[in-house]
Design a protein around this motif. Structure first.
Motif, PDB file in Angstrom:
ATOM      1  N   ALA A 144       0.842  -1.197   0.000  1.00 44.65           N
ATOM      2  CA  ALA A 144       0.000   0.000   0.000  1.00 44.65           C
ATOM      3  C   ALA A 144       0.877   1.247   0.000  1.00 44.65           C
ATOM      4  O   ALA A 144       1.775   1.398   0.832  1.00 44.65           O
ATOM      5  CB  ALA A 144      -0.906  -0.001   1.229  1.00 44.65           C
ATOM      6  N   ALA A 145       0.633   2.145  -0.945  1.00 47.14           N
ATOM      7  CA  ALA A 145       1.372   3.402  -1.025  1.00 47.14           C
ATOM      8  C   ALA A 145       0.538   4.419  -1.785  1.00 47.14           C
ATOM      9  O   ALA A 145      -0.314   4.064  -2.607  1.00 47.14           O
ATOM     10  CB  ALA A 145       2.717   3.198  -1.711  1.00 47.14           C
ATOM     11  N   GLU A 146       0.799   5.692  -1.516  1.00 43.99           N
ATOM     12  CA  GLU A 146       0.120   6.783  -2.208  1.00 43.99           C
ATOM     13  C   GLU A 146       1.098   7.397  -3.209  1.00 43.99           C
ATOM     14  O   GLU A 146       2.282   7.567  -2.908  1.00 43.99           O
ATOM     15  CB  GLU A 146      -0.318   7.850  -1.194  1.00 43.99           C
ATOM     16  N   PHE A 147       0.595   7.734  -4.398  1.00 48.70           N
ATOM     17  CA  PHE A 147       1.442   8.363  -5.403  1.00 48.70           C
ATOM     18  C   PHE A 147       0.801   9.664  -5.861  1.00 48.70           C
ATOM     19  O   PHE A 147      -0.401   9.716  -6.135  1.00 48.70           O
ATOM     20  CB  PHE A 147       1.673   7.426  -6.588  1.00 48.70           C
ATOM     21  N   ILE A 148       1.638  10.713  -5.930  1.00 48.67           N
ATOM     22  CA  ILE A 148       1.146  12.058  -6.227  1.00 48.67           C
ATOM     23  C   ILE A 148       1.974  12.663  -7.353  1.00 48.67           C
ATOM     24  O   ILE A 148       3.216  12.633  -7.314  1.00 48.67           O
ATOM     25  CB  ILE A 148       1.247  12.962  -4.978  1.00 48.67           C
ATOM     26  N   GLU A 149       1.279  13.227  -8.336  1.00 45.07           N
ATOM     27  CA  GLU A 149       1.980  13.986  -9.379  1.00 45.07           C
ATOM     28  C   GLU A 149       2.348  15.352  -8.807  1.00 45.07           C
ATOM     29  O   GLU A 149       1.473  16.124  -8.410  1.00 45.07           O
ATOM     30  CB  GLU A 149       1.094  14.152 -10.609  1.00 45.07           C
ATOM     31  N   SER A 150       3.633  15.627  -8.727  1.00 48.95           N
ATOM     32  CA  SER A 150       4.077  16.865  -8.084  1.00 48.95           C
ATOM     33  C   SER A 150       5.487  17.225  -8.529  1.00 48.95           C
ATOM     34  O   SER A 150       6.339  16.349  -8.718  1.00 48.95           O
ATOM     35  CB  SER A 150       4.056  16.703  -6.551  1.00 48.95           C
ATOM     36  N   ASP A 151       5.730  18.503  -8.699  1.00 51.31           N
ATOM     37  CA  ASP A 151       7.077  19.021  -8.929  1.00 51.31           C
ATOM     38  C   ASP A 151       7.728  19.177  -7.561  1.00 51.31           C
ATOM     39  O   ASP A 151       7.530  20.181  -6.883  1.00 51.31           O
ATOM     40  CB  ASP A 151       7.011  20.360  -9.661  1.00 51.31           C
TER      41      ASP A 151
END
Length: 294
Positions: free
Chosen positions: A177-184
């Protein structure tokens, strides 16, 4: 002999090896073997027990195709779609850097620190929060989450939506389980973390043309280019990280072999303590980390 002819495993292997050698592929013997293993599913013990075993025509055709693709310097891992890292199998493609053994030093260092500090972190915060910047395939984040012996929540961020698709797929395949975020970097990140990890782009722009063909042609350049001096992303992460670290939290980097002094000095100037440098198996500086105490 064409790809449809019956030939032995040994004949196919030697043909493949010679073709890769003639194409100037590094470690041609090893790559020819890995592709034979990939196509046939045999192990070395089985091969040596019966090297004269005939290959089915469809396997020979597939093997010849794989050898042809590798001879054009397409990375082996892009052909098989897999790379082992920290004993786990990760899917990779042209959207992410291929996980390399040197990066395991970063994961091992993070695990050592977590094992040492987990009681303090858990007593003060309950669940330990981990952030991996420039996550790529997710190999760093997912490996730490898999092996850490403590309660953790993990977030991986990347500017590339295609890389995040690969990372999310790896998390699902591994059941982590992990969270992934599009981010600079930190732009779309919120909250504070006990540990921030990053293997950012750190190759000097002027040195990219000197890299292996496999890297230049098939790795995403944006995951390699650390701008003029290779330190652009270290500067940004170190300057912005105090706003995202819990008191006593750690910031860990993979670095190039000649960047330890510069990254160490940046950490020191930003107020980090307990700054350490760790070497890889070749004896080269590979990881720098520090602790932020308010």
């Amino acid at each position: 002999m064409n790809s449809g002819d019956k030939c032995s495993l040994e004949q196919a292997y030697r043909q493949g090896m010679e073709k890769l050698k003639n194409a100037g592929v590094p470690e041609a013997e090893l790559d020819a073997w890995y592709l034979l293993e990939y196509v046939t599913g045999i192990g070395r013990a089985s091969y040596y027990a019966d090297p004269d075993r005939k290959m089915p025509a469809e396997q020979k055709t597939k093997y010849d195709k794989c050898i042809e693709v590798r001879s054009r310097r397409v990375p082996l891992q892009h052909i098989t779609g897999e790379q082992e890292f920290m004993g786990l199998s990760f899917h990779v493609n042209e959207d992410v850097l291929i996980p390399r053994q040197d990066t395991e030093i970063l994961v091992e260092t993070a695990l050592e620190l977590l094992d040492r500090e987990k009681d303090v972190f858990q007593r003060e915060r309950g669940t330990i929060r981990l952030l991996d910047l420039c996550t790529g395939s997710g190999c760093i984040l997912l490996s730490v989450l898999h092996y850490a012996k403590c309660r953790m929540e993990g977030t991986g961020s990347d500017l590339s939506t295609r890389a995040l698709t690969v990372a999310e797929g790896n998390a699902q395949r591994l059941g982590i389980a992990a969270e992934f975020i599009e981010s600079d970097l930190f732009n779309d990140i919120s909250g504070r973390f006990s540990m921030i990890l990053s293997n950012p782009p750190y190759i000097r722009s002027s040195e990219i043309a000197e890299l292996q063909e496999e890297v230049i042609l098939y790795d995403p350049i944006e995951a390699l280019d650390g701008r003029e001096d290779g330190l652009y992303f270290y500067r940004r992460i170190i300057a912005e990280s105090p706003a995202y670290l819990e008191d006593g939290g750690y910031l860990l980097f993979e670095i190039g072999h000649d960047q330890a002094a510069d990254v160490t000095e940046m950490l020191r100037r930003q107020g980090f303590d307990e700054i350490r440098v760790k070497k890889d198996l070749a004896g080269l500086d590979r990881v720098v980390y520090g602790r932020y105490i308010k």
